[in-house]
Design a protein around this motif. Sequence first.
Motif, mmCIF file in Angstrom:
data_model
loop_
_atom_site.group_PDB
_atom_site.id
_atom_site.type_symbol
_atom_site.label_atom_id
_atom_site.label_comp_id
_atom_site.label_asym_id
_atom_site.label_seq_id
_atom_site.Cartn_x
_atom_site.Cartn_y
_atom_site.Cartn_z
ATOM 1 N N VAL A 55 59.988 28.296 51.082
ATOM 2 C CA VAL A 55 59.942 29.765 51.174
ATOM 3 C C VAL A 55 58.278 30.168 51.050
ATOM 4 O O VAL A 55 57.760 29.687 50.055
ATOM 5 C CB VAL A 55 60.900 30.493 50.252
ATOM 6 C CG1 VAL A 55 60.541 32.163 50.397
ATOM 7 C CG2 VAL A 55 62.326 30.257 50.305
ATOM 8 N N LEU A 56 57.880 30.939 51.981
ATOM 9 C CA LEU A 56 56.544 31.353 51.664
ATOM 10 C C LEU A 56 56.483 32.688 50.979
ATOM 11 O O LEU A 56 57.436 33.533 51.543
ATOM 12 C CB LEU A 56 55.863 31.558 53.245
ATOM 13 C CG LEU A 56 55.358 30.254 53.614
ATOM 14 C CD1 LEU A 56 55.220 30.691 55.292
ATOM 15 C CD2 LEU A 56 54.470 29.763 53.248
ATOM 16 N N ARG A 57 55.844 32.890 50.023
ATOM 17 C CA ARG A 57 55.641 34.145 49.352
ATOM 18 C C ARG A 57 54.349 34.846 49.125
ATOM 19 O O ARG A 57 53.318 33.768 49.061
ATOM 20 C CB ARG A 57 56.208 34.099 47.826
ATOM 21 C CG ARG A 57 57.499 33.874 47.778
ATOM 22 C CD ARG A 57 57.946 33.975 46.220
ATOM 23 N NE ARG A 57 56.768 34.045 45.281
ATOM 24 C CZ ARG A 57 56.736 34.192 43.983
ATOM 25 N NH1 ARG A 57 57.701 34.071 43.443
ATOM 26 N NH2 ARG A 57 55.651 34.274 43.325
ATOM 27 N N ASP A 58 54.068 36.082 49.486
ATOM 28 C CA ASP A 58 52.883 36.471 49.311
ATOM 29 C C ASP A 58 52.545 37.203 47.872
ATOM 30 O O ASP A 58 53.302 37.891 47.504
ATOM 31 C CB ASP A 58 52.502 37.648 50.268
ATOM 32 C CG ASP A 58 52.403 37.196 51.421
ATOM 33 O OD1 ASP A 58 51.831 36.458 51.784
ATOM 34 O OD2 ASP A 58 52.963 37.800 52.652
ATOM 35 N N LYS A 59 51.691 36.777 47.348
ATOM 36 C CA LYS A 59 51.430 36.981 45.839
ATOM 37 C C LYS A 59 50.238 38.109 45.658
ATOM 38 O O LYS A 59 49.299 37.970 46.440
ATOM 39 C CB LYS A 59 51.135 36.116 44.986
ATOM 40 C CG LYS A 59 52.286 35.185 44.701
ATOM 41 C CD LYS A 59 51.893 34.007 43.770
ATOM 42 C CE LYS A 59 52.318 34.183 42.305
ATOM 43 N NZ LYS A 59 51.910 33.288 41.299
ATOM 44 N N GLY A 60 50.315 39.239 45.162
ATOM 45 C CA GLY A 60 49.313 40.196 45.258
ATOM 46 C C GLY A 60 48.202 39.444 44.295
ATOM 47 O O GLY A 60 48.140 38.868 43.400
ATOM 48 N N GLU A 61 47.064 40.525 44.368
ATOM 49 C CA GLU A 61 45.933 40.427 43.431
ATOM 50 C C GLU A 61 46.362 40.737 42.020
ATOM 51 O O GLU A 61 46.987 41.703 41.709
ATOM 52 C CB GLU A 61 44.731 41.373 43.824
ATOM 53 C CG GLU A 61 43.651 40.928 43.111
ATOM 54 C CD GLU A 61 42.285 41.912 43.486
ATOM 55 O OE1 GLU A 61 41.182 41.929 42.766
ATOM 56 O OE2 GLU A 61 42.515 42.451 44.637
ATOM 57 N N ARG A 62 45.809 39.947 41.133
ATOM 58 C CA ARG A 62 46.166 40.240 39.451
ATOM 59 C C ARG A 62 44.778 39.734 38.645
ATOM 60 O O ARG A 62 44.093 39.377 39.270
ATOM 61 C CB ARG A 62 47.299 39.505 39.320
ATOM 62 C CG ARG A 62 47.368 38.027 39.343
ATOM 63 C CD ARG A 62 48.824 37.533 39.020
ATOM 64 N NE ARG A 62 48.614 36.051 39.392
ATOM 65 C CZ ARG A 62 48.479 35.027 38.390
ATOM 66 N NH1 ARG A 62 48.040 35.224 37.136
ATOM 67 N NH2 ARG A 62 48.252 33.846 38.603
ATOM 68 N N GLU A 72 38.387 37.897 31.370
ATOM 69 C CA GLU A 72 39.151 38.244 32.428
ATOM 70 C C GLU A 72 38.806 38.111 33.873
ATOM 71 O O GLU A 72 37.463 38.424 34.113
ATOM 72 C CB GLU A 72 39.779 39.805 32.180
ATOM 73 C CG GLU A 72 40.560 39.930 31.156
ATOM 74 C CD GLU A 72 41.314 41.453 30.865
ATOM 75 O OE1 GLU A 72 40.690 42.258 31.927
ATOM 76 O OE2 GLU A 72 42.131 41.371 30.247
ATOM 77 N N VAL A 73 39.372 37.561 34.683
ATOM 78 C CA VAL A 73 38.822 37.492 36.136
ATOM 79 C C VAL A 73 39.941 37.827 37.093
ATOM 80 O O VAL A 73 41.180 37.741 36.840
ATOM 81 C CB VAL A 73 38.292 35.957 36.411
ATOM 82 C CG1 VAL A 73 37.049 35.613 35.847
ATOM 83 C CG2 VAL A 73 39.334 34.904 36.217
ATOM 84 N N PRO A 74 39.250 38.436 38.189
ATOM 85 C CA PRO A 74 40.594 38.779 39.401
ATOM 86 C C PRO A 74 41.070 37.551 39.940
ATOM 87 O O PRO A 74 40.182 36.713 40.321
ATOM 88 C CB PRO A 74 40.050 39.958 40.162
ATOM 89 C CG PRO A 74 38.388 39.435 39.971
ATOM 90 C CD PRO A 74 38.297 39.052 38.608
ATOM 91 N N ILE A 75 42.371 37.620 40.279
ATOM 92 C CA ILE A 75 42.734 36.380 41.056
ATOM 93 C C ILE A 75 43.187 37.117 42.411
ATOM 94 O O ILE A 75 43.760 37.942 42.526
ATOM 95 C CB ILE A 75 44.096 35.645 40.437
ATOM 96 C CG1 ILE A 75 43.517 35.217 39.042
ATOM 97 C CG2 ILE A 75 44.558 34.728 41.251
ATOM 98 C CD1 ILE A 75 44.997 34.609 38.224
#
Length: 97
Positions: A55-62, A72-75
């Motif tokens: 299954v493909l999932r789209d993960k949002g920016e975090r 802290e760094v944006p992913i």
Amino acid sequence: MTGTLTRADLADALHSEIGLSRADSGEFVEQILAHMCNALADGENVKIAGFGSFVLRDKGERIGRNPKTGVEVPIAPRRVLTFRASQMLRDRIIDAD
């Protein structure tokens, strides 16, 4: 069986259990894997009954944290591929212990 199951192992199984030639067995394995890869690349999920689903999932920016420095760094948002085993496969794995 221990270790890793490879494409060659799958082709050998086709050769010995079904009787396809070694060349045809290898080509058959390659065609199946290519078809699965193309479907996933096109955004489709792949379900194999009795085995599981890719299954493909789209993960949002975090926001993540560098564990070494604590900074802290944006992913960036990304698409990830997950595998979910079918209940039948889970039962066979548990019974194999």
